[in-house]
Write a protein that holds these residues in place. Sequence first.
Motif, PDB file in Angstrom:
ATOM      1  N   GLY A  83     -51.721 -20.355 -37.901  1.00 23.40           N
ATOM      2  CA  GLY A  83     -52.120 -21.394 -37.814  1.00 23.40           C
ATOM      3  C   GLY A  83     -51.445 -22.623 -37.161  1.00 23.40           C
ATOM      4  N   GLY A  84     -50.694 -21.823 -36.111  1.00 25.14           N
ATOM      5  CA  GLY A  84     -50.316 -22.246 -34.416  1.00 25.14           C
ATOM      6  C   GLY A  84     -48.712 -22.908 -34.898  1.00 25.14           C
ATOM      7  N   ASN A  85     -48.281 -22.691 -36.057  1.00 27.54           N
ATOM      8  CA  ASN A  85     -46.779 -22.843 -36.600  1.00 27.54           C
ATOM      9  C   ASN A  85     -45.616 -22.028 -36.404  1.00 27.54           C
ATOM     10  OD1 ASN A  85     -48.116 -25.529 -37.355  1.00 27.54           O
ATOM     11  ND2 ASN A  85     -48.457 -24.611 -39.172  1.00 27.54           N
ATOM     12  N   ALA A  86     -45.800 -20.524 -35.620  1.00 25.32           N
ATOM     13  CA  ALA A  86     -45.144 -20.004 -35.450  1.00 25.32           C
ATOM     14  C   ALA A  86     -44.116 -20.697 -34.486  1.00 25.32           C
ATOM     15  CB  ALA A  86     -45.768 -18.701 -34.371  1.00 25.32           C
ATOM     16  N   ASP A  87     -42.595 -20.421 -34.749  1.00 21.17           N
ATOM     17  CA  ASP A  87     -41.416 -20.682 -34.144  1.00 21.17           C
ATOM     18  C   ASP A  87     -41.614 -20.005 -32.521  1.00 21.17           C
ATOM     19  OD1 ASP A  87     -39.219 -21.643 -33.262  1.00 21.17           O
ATOM     20  OD2 ASP A  87     -37.925 -21.255 -34.783  1.00 21.17           O
ATOM     21  N   LYS A  88     -41.605 -20.714 -31.187  1.00 20.41           N
ATOM     22  CA  LYS A  88     -41.568 -19.775 -30.281  1.00 20.41           C
ATOM     23  C   LYS A  88     -40.303 -19.008 -30.025  1.00 20.41           C
ATOM     24  CE  LYS A  88     -45.391 -21.196 -28.014  1.00 20.41           C
ATOM     25  NZ  LYS A  88     -46.420 -21.616 -26.911  1.00 20.41           N
ATOM     26  N   LYS A  89     -39.305 -20.144 -30.261  1.00 23.21           N
ATOM     27  CA  LYS A  89     -37.459 -19.889 -30.083  1.00 23.21           C
ATOM     28  C   LYS A  89     -37.200 -18.451 -31.013  1.00 23.21           C
ATOM     29  CE  LYS A  89     -33.226 -21.585 -28.819  1.00 23.21           C
ATOM     30  NZ  LYS A  89     -32.614 -22.839 -29.339  1.00 23.21           N
ATOM     31  N   ALA A  90     -38.148 -18.295 -31.825  1.00 24.50           N
ATOM     32  CA  ALA A  90     -37.333 -17.229 -32.654  1.00 24.50           C
ATOM     33  C   ALA A  90     -38.387 -16.065 -31.894  1.00 24.50           C
ATOM     34  CB  ALA A  90     -37.711 -17.120 -34.169  1.00 24.50           C
ATOM     35  N   THR A  91     -38.969 -16.546 -31.739  1.00 24.94           N
ATOM     36  CA  THR A  91     -40.220 -14.685 -32.248  1.00 24.94           C
ATOM     37  C   THR A  91     -40.322 -14.552 -30.077  1.00 24.94           C
ATOM     38  OG1 THR A  91     -41.950 -15.911 -31.565  1.00 24.94           O
ATOM     39  CG2 THR A  91     -41.453 -15.203 -33.705  1.00 24.94           C
ATOM     40  N   ALA A  92     -39.696 -15.238 -29.135  1.00 20.31           N
ATOM     41  CA  ALA A  92     -39.723 -15.296 -27.643  1.00 20.31           C
ATOM     42  C   ALA A  92     -39.248 -13.730 -26.483  1.00 20.31           C
ATOM     43  CB  ALA A  92     -38.906 -16.478 -27.084  1.00 20.31           C
ATOM     44  N   GLU A  93     -40.133 -13.560 -26.245  1.00 21.23           N
ATOM     45  CA  GLU A  93     -40.079 -12.493 -26.010  1.00 21.23           C
ATOM     46  C   GLU A  93     -39.404 -12.643 -24.303  1.00 21.23           C
ATOM     47  OE1 GLU A  93     -43.488  -9.960 -26.129  1.00 21.23           O
ATOM     48  OE2 GLU A  93     -43.471  -9.931 -27.842  1.00 21.23           O
ATOM     49  N   TYR A  94     -39.594 -13.784 -23.731  1.00 23.63           N
ATOM     50  CA  TYR A  94     -39.730 -14.362 -21.509  1.00 23.63           C
ATOM     51  C   TYR A  94     -39.151 -15.380 -22.567  1.00 23.63           C
ATOM     52  CZ  TYR A  94     -44.102 -16.147 -21.118  1.00 23.63           C
ATOM     53  OH  TYR A  94     -45.627 -16.840 -21.682  1.00 23.63           O
ATOM     54  N   THR A  95     -38.551 -15.558 -21.427  1.00 23.31           N
ATOM     55  CA  THR A  95     -38.592 -17.251 -20.759  1.00 23.31           C
ATOM     56  C   THR A  95     -38.113 -17.353 -19.525  1.00 23.31           C
ATOM     57  OG1 THR A  95     -35.846 -17.204 -20.846  1.00 23.31           O
ATOM     58  CG2 THR A  95     -36.613 -17.493 -22.882  1.00 23.31           C
ATOM     59  N   TYR A  96     -38.335 -18.832 -19.197  1.00 24.70           N
ATOM     60  CA  TYR A  96     -38.452 -19.132 -17.615  1.00 24.70           C
ATOM     61  C   TYR A  96     -38.475 -20.970 -17.626  1.00 24.70           C
ATOM     62  CZ  TYR A  96     -43.255 -19.977 -18.097  1.00 24.70           C
ATOM     63  OH  TYR A  96     -44.894 -20.517 -18.114  1.00 24.70           O
ATOM     64  N   GLU A  97     -37.414 -21.542 -16.335  1.00 24.56           N
ATOM     65  CA  GLU A  97     -37.730 -22.898 -16.095  1.00 24.56           C
ATOM     66  C   GLU A  97     -38.504 -23.400 -15.893  1.00 24.56           C
ATOM     67  OE1 GLU A  97     -33.575 -23.989 -14.793  1.00 24.56           O
ATOM     68  OE2 GLU A  97     -32.284 -22.112 -15.959  1.00 24.56           O
ATOM     69  N   VAL A  98     -38.676 -24.828 -16.584  1.00 27.22           N
ATOM     70  CA  VAL A  98     -40.131 -25.713 -15.760  1.00 27.22           C
ATOM     71  C   VAL A  98     -39.693 -26.499 -15.592  1.00 27.22           C
ATOM     72  CG1 VAL A  98     -42.655 -26.238 -16.009  1.00 27.22           C
ATOM     73  CG2 VAL A  98     -41.816 -24.602 -17.993  1.00 27.22           C
ATOM     74  N   PRO A  99     -40.166 -27.386 -14.220  1.00 21.20           N
ATOM     75  CA  PRO A  99     -39.641 -28.430 -13.499  1.00 21.20           C
ATOM     76  C   PRO A  99     -39.938 -29.795 -15.027  1.00 21.20           C
ATOM     77  CG  PRO A  99     -40.718 -27.036 -11.596  1.00 21.20           C
ATOM     78  CD  PRO A  99     -41.335 -26.333 -13.829  1.00 21.20           C
ATOM     79  N   GLU A 100     -39.177 -30.655 -15.019  1.00 24.54           N
ATOM     80  CA  GLU A 100     -39.177 -31.641 -15.022  1.00 24.54           C
ATOM     81  C   GLU A 100     -40.411 -32.146 -15.356  1.00 24.54           C
ATOM     82  OE1 GLU A 100     -38.558 -34.730 -19.138  1.00 24.54           O
ATOM     83  OE2 GLU A 100     -37.714 -32.705 -18.341  1.00 24.54           O
ATOM     84  N   GLY A 101     -41.356 -33.239 -15.885  1.00 26.09           N
ATOM     85  CA  GLY A 101     -42.245 -33.934 -15.233  1.00 26.09           C
ATOM     86  C   GLY A 101     -44.293 -32.561 -15.102  1.00 26.09           C
TER      87      GLY A 101
END
Length: 264
Positions: A83-101
């Motif tokens: 339903g598009g409501n999954a908690d991404k932080k709890a199920t994350a497989e990778y991370t990367y940083e994104v600039p503000e804006g």
Amino acid sequence: MASALPSPSALSSIASSAAVTVAKPPPKPFLKPHHRPLSTTLAAAAAAAAVLLSAAPAPSFADPMFNLYYGTAASAANYGGYGGNADKKATAEYTYEVPEGWKERLVSKVEKGTNGTDSEFYNPKKRSEREYLTFLAGFRSLAPVDAVLSNLALSDVGLQDQIATADEVRSQERKDDNGQLYYAYEIEGAGSHSLISVTCARNKLYAHFVTAPNLDWGRDQDMLRHLHDSFKTVDPSSSIKLQVEVKPAIATASFNLSIQKFWS
């Protein structure tokens, strides 16, 4: 006996000898004003300005702000979670940083199913300056470094063209604190510059791309390299631990709600 009075001539000589002559002060000499040459004045002003500038601290510019993105690398069938409501932080497989804006581009199911694009962000002021990640399932380990880049280009026409017209392609291997192997590529193309980081985890191959036109690369190189270095996969054990910590909290809340309904 009467004393003799001095003669008038004697009195005149005495008076003249007793008189004090007051000399007039000598006239002040006329001083002609001295004007410095214009070149000397300008040189002195420039020297004073240089001293002031050197004494003042150089202006400091704050580092751009970044947001940490959590990617799930879900298959096209499970795109968006339940339903598009999954908690991404709890199920994350990778991370990367994104600039503000920067803005997120929504990836379609078709695109996810064909070339494996999982997430993408771009600079709204220059859409060709972007950061994105693709993944492919069924990879237990990395192939040789040259073979991996060639395989990535098979599903990315833009990457093929960039490699074909590149002035230089550099690659290196590195390992993180957990010993996980990463391949890092830098492609100096004729019109754009790209940084790629590739690794394997969870039987998947993850490829993180940072790309920009050459003009923007020259301006934002430090920031773009920071994005490249920020990519990493999430340790599966940490995801399991996070889910275990969340579920008891949900169960406790449900139990308390049931008790309240029972006594009400």
